[in-house]
Motif scaffolding. Sequence first.
Motif, mmCIF file in Angstrom:
data_model
loop_
_atom_site.group_PDB
_atom_site.id
_atom_site.type_symbol
_atom_site.label_atom_id
_atom_site.label_comp_id
_atom_site.label_asym_id
_atom_site.label_seq_id
_atom_site.Cartn_x
_atom_site.Cartn_y
_atom_site.Cartn_z
ATOM 1 N N SER A 58 -3.556 5.025 0.101
ATOM 2 C CA SER A 58 -3.965 3.628 0.239
ATOM 3 C C SER A 58 -5.488 3.565 0.161
ATOM 4 O O SER A 58 -6.185 4.532 0.493
ATOM 5 C CB SER A 58 -3.482 3.054 1.571
ATOM 6 O OG SER A 58 -4.183 3.642 2.652
ATOM 7 N N GLU A 59 -6.015 2.447 -0.283
ATOM 8 C CA GLU A 59 -7.466 2.310 -0.392
ATOM 9 C C GLU A 59 -8.135 2.442 0.972
ATOM 10 O O GLU A 59 -9.253 2.949 1.083
ATOM 11 C CB GLU A 59 -7.815 0.964 -1.031
ATOM 12 C CG GLU A 59 -7.496 0.893 -2.521
ATOM 13 C CD GLU A 59 -8.063 -0.372 -3.162
ATOM 14 O OE1 GLU A 59 -9.272 -0.635 -2.981
ATOM 15 O OE2 GLU A 59 -7.295 -1.086 -3.819
ATOM 16 N N LYS A 71 -9.554 2.865 -8.042
ATOM 17 C CA LYS A 71 -8.380 2.004 -7.894
ATOM 18 C C LYS A 71 -7.351 2.310 -8.980
ATOM 19 O O LYS A 71 -7.702 2.541 -10.130
ATOM 20 C CB LYS A 71 -8.785 0.535 -7.957
ATOM 21 C CG LYS A 71 -9.665 0.102 -6.793
ATOM 22 C CD LYS A 71 -9.990 -1.383 -6.875
ATOM 23 C CE LYS A 71 -10.866 -1.818 -5.703
ATOM 24 N NZ LYS A 71 -11.185 -3.275 -5.779
ATOM 25 N N ASN A 74 -1.817 -1.150 -11.484
ATOM 26 C CA ASN A 74 -0.368 -1.322 -11.285
ATOM 27 C C ASN A 74 0.235 -0.218 -10.408
ATOM 28 O O ASN A 74 1.134 0.522 -10.834
ATOM 29 C CB ASN A 74 0.361 -1.353 -12.636
ATOM 30 C CG ASN A 74 -0.131 -2.471 -13.526
ATOM 31 O OD1 ASN A 74 -0.395 -3.584 -13.048
ATOM 32 N ND2 ASN A 74 -0.278 -2.170 -14.802
ATOM 33 N N PRO A 75 -0.250 -0.060 -9.161
ATOM 34 C CA PRO A 75 0.289 0.982 -8.280
ATOM 35 C C PRO A 75 1.737 0.693 -7.907
ATOM 36 O O PRO A 75 2.177 -0.457 -7.910
ATOM 37 C CB PRO A 75 -0.618 0.902 -7.056
ATOM 38 C CG PRO A 75 -1.125 -0.501 -7.044
ATOM 39 C CD PRO A 75 -1.279 -0.881 -8.494
ATOM 40 N N ASN A 77 3.051 1.077 -4.948
ATOM 41 C CA ASN A 77 3.027 0.325 -3.690
ATOM 42 C C ASN A 77 1.623 0.386 -3.125
ATOM 43 O O ASN A 77 0.740 1.068 -3.656
ATOM 44 C CB ASN A 77 4.065 0.863 -2.692
ATOM 45 C CG ASN A 77 3.888 2.345 -2.424
ATOM 46 O OD1 ASN A 77 2.839 2.770 -1.947
ATOM 47 N ND2 ASN A 77 4.907 3.142 -2.732
ATOM 48 N N VAL A 78 1.416 -0.325 -2.008
ATOM 49 C CA VAL A 78 0.088 -0.420 -1.419
ATOM 50 C C VAL A 78 -0.400 0.919 -0.888
ATOM 51 O O VAL A 78 -1.610 1.157 -0.769
ATOM 52 C CB VAL A 78 0.089 -1.481 -0.288
ATOM 53 C CG1 VAL A 78 0.916 -0.987 0.899
ATOM 54 C CG2 VAL A 78 -1.324 -1.817 0.151
ATOM 55 N N SER A 81 -2.436 2.940 -3.860
ATOM 56 C CA SER A 81 -3.301 2.060 -4.643
ATOM 57 C C SER A 81 -4.651 2.680 -4.995
ATOM 58 O O SER A 81 -5.437 2.092 -5.742
ATOM 59 C CB SER A 81 -3.531 0.751 -3.878
ATOM 60 O OG SER A 81 -4.096 1.017 -2.605
#
Length: 335
Positions: A58-59, A71, A74-75, A77-78, A81
């Motif tokens: 996750s970011e 980044k 189109n990941p 899921n979160v 990302s």
Amino acid sequence: DIIEEIIRVYGYDSVSSASSFTGLFNFENSDSMEKVNSIQNILVGLGYRQCINNTFQSENVASFSGKTPVKVMNPLNVHMSGIRTSLLPGILETIDYNVKNGSSNLQLYEIGQIHNQEKNGFEGIVEKGSLCGVLHGLSNQKNVHISEDQLYSFYSLKGHLNCFISQLLHLNLNYKSCKHPEFETCFTVSSDDIALGVSGTVSSGLLQTLDIDIQDVFAFIFDLDVLIKLSSTQDTFQKITHFPKIERELNFIFEENTLAGDVKSVMFSKGKGLIKIIEPVNIFRHESLGKEKKSILFNLIFQSDAKTLEDKEVNPVIDEIINVVTNKFSAKLRS
């Protein structure tokens, strides 16, 4: 198959024989990743096990290191990302998984790539190799030979790193206190003014961000590219010194926040090339020393490669070390 057909048409008798195989890499253009095997072998010998974790995070997690994550378009899921900027969060999640499944005494390492978005666009993405290792739980469990359980500590990690770098690069390490977002207590790890990485106690904030319920994790993060570059240089050897050593001990009283490593560095700088080893062998704390005071006993080994040292050559060095240490660290020589 194509080569076999070419040789068949050309004629097996027309191909000269050879006693050995050759490859694409020669001495002038060796495989840059060959030294990774040496790194892995040493770590395995020290009791570490390799793990391979997901490159995507996750970011929020990927940015905890203080770097800007790349980044993902189109990941899935979160939680996927961003591309990782550090190997540490992935290993911590591996520890958490093992602890929840009954294995809490762990020595793990991972070798992989990390990415950092330094500038906009694809040209601004910086990729680097990284080595990360962690300790968690017990180093030794109580048994017939050990009276009580022994927990891993930062000193366990420090011992591993000293052994690791000594075998890989034949260098001694220096530790200096620093700040790092992923560590609660952190030290830079260097040798001969070459920065290798950082080590210390993992930040409780990072554990909370990962939603991990573990404590007292000790970790190191090294720049893999620097390790490979240093280990790829040709080894040099020195003759064994046949002249005897002289051992001396110095015991100083310091303020509690004084670091033994800083004192050791100052001693070496005043050694005039005659000091081979300096080790803090004992730390003593007692109310008789004063409030927030401690005494550290240092063992100094003098040796010359050219002759037998005499007291008249060692004593002036000792006197200068005492003078510098007492002034620089507001220390007092303890008799």
